[in-house]
Enzyme design. Sequence first.
Site, PDB file in Angstrom:
ATOM      1  N   ASP A 182      -6.913  -5.780 -11.505  1.00 52.90           N
ATOM      2  CA  ASP A 182      -6.992  -7.030 -12.572  1.00 52.90           C
ATOM      3  C   ASP A 182      -8.313  -7.424 -12.833  1.00 52.90           C
ATOM      4  O   ASP A 182      -8.499  -7.510 -14.126  1.00 52.90           O
ATOM      5  CB  ASP A 182      -6.124  -8.165 -11.971  1.00 52.90           C
ATOM      6  CG  ASP A 182      -4.975  -7.800 -11.426  1.00 52.90           C
ATOM      7  OD1 ASP A 182      -4.550  -6.507 -11.280  1.00 52.90           O
ATOM      8  OD2 ASP A 182      -4.236  -8.733 -10.981  1.00 52.90           O
ATOM      9  N   GLU A 421      -3.137  -7.820   1.957  1.00 48.18           N
ATOM     10  CA  GLU A 421      -3.031  -7.426   0.803  1.00 48.18           C
ATOM     11  C   GLU A 421      -4.652  -6.648   0.348  1.00 48.18           C
ATOM     12  O   GLU A 421      -4.672  -5.613   0.112  1.00 48.18           O
ATOM     13  CB  GLU A 421      -3.101  -8.477  -0.355  1.00 48.18           C
ATOM     14  CG  GLU A 421      -2.859  -8.165  -1.682  1.00 48.18           C
ATOM     15  CD  GLU A 421      -2.939  -9.196  -2.696  1.00 48.18           C
ATOM     16  OE1 GLU A 421      -2.966 -10.717  -2.389  1.00 48.18           O
ATOM     17  OE2 GLU A 421      -2.884  -9.083  -3.942  1.00 48.18           O
TER      18      GLU A 421
HETATM   19  C1  9WN Z   1      -0.392  -8.866 -11.355  1.00 41.28           C
HETATM   20  C2  9WN Z   1       1.444  -6.776  -6.607  1.00 41.28           C
HETATM   21  C3  9WN Z   1       0.182  -6.700  -7.665  1.00 41.28           C
HETATM   22  C4  9WN Z   1      -0.490  -5.318  -7.428  1.00 41.28           C
HETATM   23  C5  9WN Z   1      -1.931  -5.353  -8.226  1.00 41.28           C
HETATM   24  C6  9WN Z   1      -2.702  -6.648  -7.731  1.00 41.28           C
HETATM   25  C7  9WN Z   1      -1.757  -7.769  -8.231  1.00 41.28           C
HETATM   26  C8  9WN Z   1      -0.496  -9.091  -9.789  1.00 41.28           C
HETATM   27  C9  9WN Z   1      -1.175 -10.312  -9.658  1.00 41.28           C
HETATM   28  O1  9WN Z   1      -0.671  -7.671  -7.338  1.00 41.28           O
HETATM   29  O2  9WN Z   1      -1.491  -8.324  -9.384  1.00 41.28           O
HETATM   30  O3  9WN Z   1       0.389  -7.582 -11.538  1.00 41.28           O
HETATM   31  O4  9WN Z   1      -0.180 -11.326  -9.913  1.00 41.28           O
HETATM   32  O5  9WN Z   1      -2.239 -10.800  -9.485  1.00 41.28           O
HETATM   33  O6  9WN Z   1      -3.853  -6.595  -8.606  1.00 41.28           O
HETATM   34  O7  9WN Z   1      -2.481  -4.148  -8.153  1.00 41.28           O
HETATM   35  O8  9WN Z   1       0.284  -4.196  -7.931  1.00 41.28           O
HETATM   36  O9  9WN Z   1       0.922  -6.224  -5.338  1.00 41.28           O
END
Ligand code: 9WN
Length: 498
Positions: A182, A421
């Site tokens: 992101d 995470e």
């Molecule tokens: C937006 C779920 C996801 C990962 C992404 C990570 C984060 C989401 C957020 O979480 O993104 O898609 O709300 O921050 O960056 O890689 O798939 O784990």
Amino acid sequence: MTVAQPSAVEIGLMSGRAGYVLKANDRGAFTVASPTLYPHMWSWDAGFVALGIATVSVPRALSELRSLLSGQWATGMIPHILFHSPSDYFPGPERWRTQVAAARPAGVLTSGICQPPIHVIALSRILHDARRKGGADQELAEEFVRETFDAWLAWHSYLATARDPYSYGLVEIHHGWESGMDDSPRWDAPYANVRVGAMPPFVRADLAHVADPSQRPSDAEYAKYLWLLEQKVHARYDDAVYRATGDFVMGDVLVSALLAAASDLLADMGEELGIGGGASGGVEQSRAIARRFRTGVLRSVNPETGLARDLDLRTGTWLDVESAAGFAPLLCGGDDALTRRQRDLLLGPRWCGHSRLRWPVVPSVSPASPAFREQTYWRGPQWPVLNWLMAWALNRSGEQEAANQLRLAGLSQLVDCDFAEYYQPVTGETLGSRDQSWTAAIALDFLAARRPAQRRPVRWLTSELPRITPTQRAADLAGDRPPRTRGPATTPEMPRTP
Ligand code: 9WN
């Protein structure tokens, strides 16, 4: 740097607790990305989750992928989130408003953008595991490939056409979220040109789930994320309309390399199972996609740094940032000399071998880069899935020793069983969400890659196992138990797999 290998007890606890986390995050037909911060199914998370679950249950791994495919759009796009039930996650379906899109699926609410195409890589791992187990697992997995081959091909073809209309060989992304990374500094220059326009007010929900807001993207970044979402809605999720009107159109090297690798694997599976044949069949189409995007990735490499670069398709500028995405060529191969150069770079002092790192695993940004931030999301922290991807790629290129180093360091990092995470690269502290599904899945896959003779079956657990606290681990390392072997020299080898 040498790494203390996890002991047999630690390995036992790790596999038990990883299985427990995945079981606890299992909602029947799908697995939530994490129990609190991400209570839905995410696209690339689901791929990693499926390959980890396959070490425990091939049928459950396949149902994860089947469930993801239930959200596929008529265009072939696999959306980045499938919303199965209401939650406090923001932005939820009411913000995505995908009802404006003709191509949305029936019966399931989704977001309107996508994520990196890891799924067929996961499927080929699952098939490999199923064939090793044989019997019903093998039959089920082969049948699943036959049944879903066209759906995967449609997904890849969507990326290769709607997202690369001019055949540059780079998949175009329309939002930083589509890269999976992101707030990576990869996107700082393009985001600097995004001006937020009029849009509904919003309240972030993510900050309620983390201890320290500096571990997440800033409010200013979030406003831009939501502005791009708004632009996608205004374009009614039509890619051509967004391309002409949207503020963020980037050729993403990591997505492109994954598409190339996944397309080759899809073609391999098609050939093995006798599907997608003929000159205009799926196998040939997949090979052509693989060739085009491999070429695109290799063309993006900066000869001075040896790293691949994203391309700002609105300005025609290469984006030179020392992020882990620069190692995209390792994933798709095609240039042996570059593979060796990238292997040395990755294991060397600017990356995994940097003296400040707690664990020699892949950081999201080089600690030697001015863009490096120790605890801010994709700006430096270590994401176990990235480490897995690089280990997988090295292994596939015949670089087993290098792959094994990353795998062992990755396992050592996860030994506290928090399955976070992401990880603070300097202190080793766990960051973001805990009990993150894809992290637990990676642990299971890394553990299963031990020599077959050492392979122990992993079981689903229904009651929680204790975590290994840092104090216990420090006491262990200080000598409260027999000394362990150190260093990769005596480590078990990782078998070469697809
Ligand atoms: C937006 C779920 C996801 C990962 C992404 C990570 C984060 C989401 C957020 O979480 O993104 O898609 O709300 O921050 O960056 O890689 O798939 O784990």
